[in-house]
Design an enzyme around this catalytic site. Structure first.
Site, PDB file in Angstrom:
ATOM      1  CB  CYS A 188       5.396   5.281  -8.981  1.00 55.00           C
ATOM      2  SG  CYS A 188       5.545   6.729 -10.019  1.00 55.00           S
ATOM      3  CG  HIS A 217       2.202   5.485  -5.629  1.00 57.67           C
ATOM      4  ND1 HIS A 217       2.690   5.836  -6.861  1.00 57.67           N
ATOM      5  CD2 HIS A 217       0.878   5.285  -5.802  1.00 57.67           C
ATOM      6  CE1 HIS A 217       1.708   5.866  -7.739  1.00 57.67           C
ATOM      7  NE2 HIS A 217       0.588   5.530  -7.121  1.00 57.67           N
TER       8      HIS A 217
HETATM    9 CA   LIG Z   1       8.061   7.232 -10.633  1.00 55.31          CA
END
Ligand SMILES: [Ca+2]
Ligand SMILES: *[C@@H]1O[C@H](CO)[C@@H](O)[C@H](O)[C@H]1NC(C)=O
Ligand SMILES: *[C@@H]1O[C@H](CO)[C@@H](O)[C@H](O)[C@H]1NC(C)=O
Ligand SMILES: *[C@@H]1O[C@H](CO)[C@@H](O)[C@H](O)[C@H]1NC(C)=O
Ligand SMILES: *[C@@H]1O[C@H](CO)[C@@H](O)[C@H](O)[C@H]1NC(C)=O
Ligand SMILES: *[C@@H]1O[C@H](CO)[C@@H](O)[C@H](O)[C@H]1NC(C)=O
Ligand SMILES: *[C@@H]1O[C@H](CO)[C@@H](O)[C@H](O)[C@H]1NC(C)=O
Length: 560
Positions: A72, A128
């Protein structure tokens, strides 16, 4: 009048002048978290119907070799900066909860570049890329609005997130830096994010171009409780034909995304924005299949590709991707050209009328002329998939070749094939979607009969399926001692344009190719910034912040 007031008046004036003549396309990016190659119907699985996503794909251009990073944070860093994560120290593990790491603050991000061109910018869902201080969060980094969360995942029903060891938890839900937990409590977050996106589209001043980044929690697992659906009983009924109970949950989570795609297309159409929009649908990395053994396995399928999330094998980095826009030349088409996440920054910048030489040194390549047919050839011939100097994984593709070294634990084949006899793919249901009806209305084929369309879509689907490139793989069981090449020590060389499933190692036969690719890796290694490591900072504990994961370090605290 103070100087800055005059300046801001001037800016408003200037912006309104450019607005009046602006024909810049709206840019809508749909990011699906941990979606596997074989989870969408258009890649050949018959297991979970994704009629809206498939309609988007068949009407547009399927990017069948769109590369991501293995996880991610690195993928999102690549998308936002146009740079390979090795240059940012972001090639390693995703940022952990309460870890004081972030995308370096001196990087200028995609939304900031687009704002220079007059865009309104919104992020919905996952960030994130760090939040230890406010300056790291989306609102400080180029997004006019953000509704969503800062960490890597949240529970679908109440936006709670735990540390990996489960010892600390808190709410992660923010609307423009304000607490927003109530908006996500007792609701299903795919639906809430979709409604937010629709509200932004409805309220948008169409004289201005819009950049909307809708970044779902779906289909990410949520720690050990795996996945959550909108209505468990209903879901069990709807997907009762799938034997694995976890995969049934996955089907429900993915179906909600599919519905969302349909609603977004409808909203853009109703607002008369779709004719001048680019819609990009991408996975941020490969699926965390049942075999991935980690806490975040979601029973996605990368079949027949090898490996999963965290791996530089194709299953980890060859992400689902499809793009639609009236401006794209080759529609109803499967592209086999190499794309990388970093390409979107210069590509969108160019689409918005920017001069890409303003972007400085980046790794992304402007693909706009290629997509719109102004350039005959794709400008990208190679891609660095990653160098993880801690794990020891690395991979690069140059032309037809891939040189790859992978951790043993992440290279097995796995995932549901979705090709069992009891499943059928229903192409009529794809053609029957409102999504198809709408997208088709922007083409020259509005009067084409349904049979012809259905026939054409089957043909596209056969092109997008890669089974034929993986004959050896097809009958291989999930077995790390199987006949496929091992790439743990010396690494392997694959003729990746033919051997999509990384079966046959040619490194001993083509030593000159190996040397050439190694030299490239050496060059990239020189540019590598040592990767950030996660260290949980107890000062981040949500108990100090009304039970919210919040920025916990202020610049004042850093003064010694
Ligand atoms: Ca991911
Ligand atoms: C959300 O789901 C979790 C896990 O099933 C449960 O413990 C929690 O109480 C739920 N939250 C709400 C607000 O229902
Ligand atoms: C883009 O910028 C470069 C460098 O400033 C300049 O040489 C070039 O002419 C510009 N291109 C266009 C199309 O304006
Ligand atoms: C396929 O989809 C169409 C349109 O939604 C539907 O009418 C038909 O019953 C479906 N066929 C099967 C076999 O499920
Ligand atoms: C889309 O825009 C083009 C160019 O402005 C116009 O000719 C066309 O009719 C529009 N199509 C639809 C479906 O609105
Ligand atoms: C429709 O056809 C015309 C003429 O052949 C062409 O100029 C135009 O680009 C086409 N539009 C689309 C959306 O394919
Ligand atoms: C795979 O298995 C099927 C059924 O057992 C068999 O018919 C086929 O020949 C096998 N294919 C390969 C490439 O081994």
């Amino acid at each position: 009048m103070k100087f800055f007031e005059i300046l801001s008046c001037l800016c408003v004036l200037l912006t309104s002048i450019t607005n009046a003549v602006s024909d810049k396309p709206h840019i809508i990016v749909l990011v699906i978290d941990d979606l596997g190659w074989n989870d969408v119907g258009f890649h050949g699985s018959n297991e979970i119907p994704t009629p809206n996503i498939d309609a988007l794909a068949y009407n547009g251009m399927i990017l069948n070799r769109h590369y991501t990073q293995p996880t991610c944070t690195p993928s999102r860093a690549a998308l936002m900066t146009g740079k390979y994560p090795i240059r940012l120290g972001m090639q390693g593990a995703p940022i952990g909860e309460g870890s004081p790491n972030a995308l370096p603050l001196d990087e200028k991000l995609l939304p900031q570049h687009l704002k220079d061109l007059g865009y309104s910018t919104s992020l919905i869902g996952k960030w994130h890329l760090g939040y230890y201080k406010k300056e790291c969060t989306p609102i400080s980094r180029g997004f006019d609005t953000h509704f969503g969360y800062y960490n890597g995942w949240i529970r679908y029903n109440d936006s709670v997130v735990f540390t990996t060891d489960g010892s600390v938890s808190g709410i992660d839900a923010w609307e423009n830096n304000q607490h927003a937990g109530e908006k996500l409590r007792n609701k299903y977050n795919t639906d809430v994010f979709t409604d937010e996106a629709i509200n932004i589209i409805k309220a948008h001043d169409t004289e201005k171009p819009l950049f909307l980044d809708l970044s779902f929690t779906a289909v990410h697992a949520i720690g050990n409780s795996r996945l959550q659906v909108r209505d468990f009983q209903q879901n069990e009924k709807q997907f009762g034909y799938i034997k694995d109970p976890d995969r049934r949950m996955f089907a429900g989570v993915l179906s909600a995304v599919d519905e969302s795609v349909g609603k977004i297309i409808e909203a853009l159409h109703e607002k008369s924005m779709l004719n001048n929009s680019i819609v990009l649908f991408i996975a941020d990395n490969g699926g965390a299949t049942e075999d991935s053994k980690g806490m975040f396995r979601n029973t996605a399928s990368n079949w027949p590709l090898r490996g999963w999330k965290t791996s530089v094998a194709e299953g980890g980095v060859r992400g689902v991707a499809t793009i639609w826009s009236t401006m794209i030349k080759k529609k109803n088409f499967v592209s086999q050209k190499i794309f990388h996440l970093t390409d979107w920054l210069p590509t969108f910048y160019a689409a918005g009328g920017g001069n890409v030489s303003n972007l400085g040194q980046i790794d992304g390549i402007n693909q706009w002329d290629h997509l719109t047919g102004k350039a005959a050839h794709s400008p990208r011939k190679e891609v660095l998939l990653n160098i993880d100097e801690v794990k020891g994984d690395e991979a690069i593709i140059v032309g037809n070749w891939k040189l790859v070294k992978i951790l043993k634990a992440t290279t097995e084949f796995g995932g549901s094939t979705g090709r069992e006899d009891e499943y059928n793919y229903n192409m009529s249901s794809v053609v029957a979607t409102t999504t198809h009806q709408i997208l088709n209305s922007y083409s020259n084929k509005t009067n084409e009969d349904t049979n012809k369309t259905t026939h054409q879509f089957w043909r596209i689907r056969n092109h997008a399926k890669i089974d034929k490139h993986c004959k050896n793989r097809i009958n291989d069981t999930n077995n790390e001692n199987g006949p496929h090449a091992k790439c743990f020590q010396e690494g392997c060389l694959f003729r990746i344009n033919e051997d999509h499933c990384e079966f046959k190692d040619l490194s001993k036969k083509r030593v000159e190719v190996v040397s050439k690719l190694r030299r490239k890796l050496v060059k990239y290694r020189k540019a590598l910034v040592k990767q950030m490591t996660n260290i949980y900072d107890p000062n981040s504990d949500p108990k100090y912040f009304h039970n919210y994961w919040s920025p916990w370090i202020s610049d004042l605290m850093k003064v010694e």
